[in-house]
Scaffold this motif. Structure first.
Motif: not given
Length: 195
Positions: A53-54, A60-62, A165-175
């Motif tokens: 949420p940060d 919802d759109r995602c 190296g293709q992941f752009k979002t910090e949250q998914v990078q952590s996953w």
């Protein structure tokens, strides 16, 4: 009204095809029980529930975008770069298919699906960028799971290599980092068991 209901039945039937369309990458790699496009889209939508949420991303759109991003594949199939079809031709086929699909349903819903699909394809909004990361992440998560199920460590490395190296979002990078650590540990254990 009967024709509208008949169109909805056709729409539901077409979308239902996604439960039977197997993901081409897994078929090409001779996976015993390859996932369907619908299974892929479903897990992506569940992953979208965990959007922080940060962030400035509309969760919802995602979720909606996850559910429609591969919808055209119910008509054109899961086309990959290995199929000998140009990216332009793939896009043309998918765009024709999504327009047909959206034409079957009430205009307001059809327009929403079409806009979500186009937004994903453009890949420029924060939501599309996040969903594209989810798309790639689900693929490597699935690859890891198949390596475990089939007891073939590193056999699907190509999926990890093509997304590195293709992941752009910090949250998914952590996953991705967590998955890579888990995968490395699994490979180490497998090597220990063979020596």
């Amino acid at each position: 009204m009967a024709s509208n209901a008949a169109n909805l039945v056709e729409f539901f039937s077409l979308v239902g095809q996604l439960k039977r369309v197997k993901r081409t990458g897994w078929v090409r790699n001779h996976i015993t029980d390859p996932e369907s496009v619908a299974g892929h889209m479903y897990r992506m939508a569940v992953m979208a529930l965990f959007i922080s949420p940060d962030t400035a991303v509309n969760r919802d759109r995602c979720i909606k975008m996850c559910l429609v991003h591969d919808m055209a594949e119910c008509i054109v199939g899961d086309i990959t770069p290995f199929d000998g079809i140009t990216k332009e031709e793939k896009n043309k086929r998918e765009e024709t298919a999504i327009h047909y699909i959206c034409g079957l349903i009430p205009e307001k819903i059809g327009q929403e699906i079409l806009f979500l699909w186009q937004e994903y394809e453009s890949g420029t909004t924060p939501e599309a960028i996040f969903v594209k990361d989810l798309d790639k992440y689900d693929m490597i998560q699935q690859a890891h799971e198949y390596e475990q199920i089939e007891n073939k460590p590193n056999s699907l490395q190509e999926f990890f290599s093509t997304t590195q190296g293709q992941f752009k979002t910090e949250q998914v990078q952590s996953w991705v980092k967590s998955l890579q650590d888990i995968r490395s540990n699994a490979v180490s254990k497998s090597e220990d068991n063979t020596t």
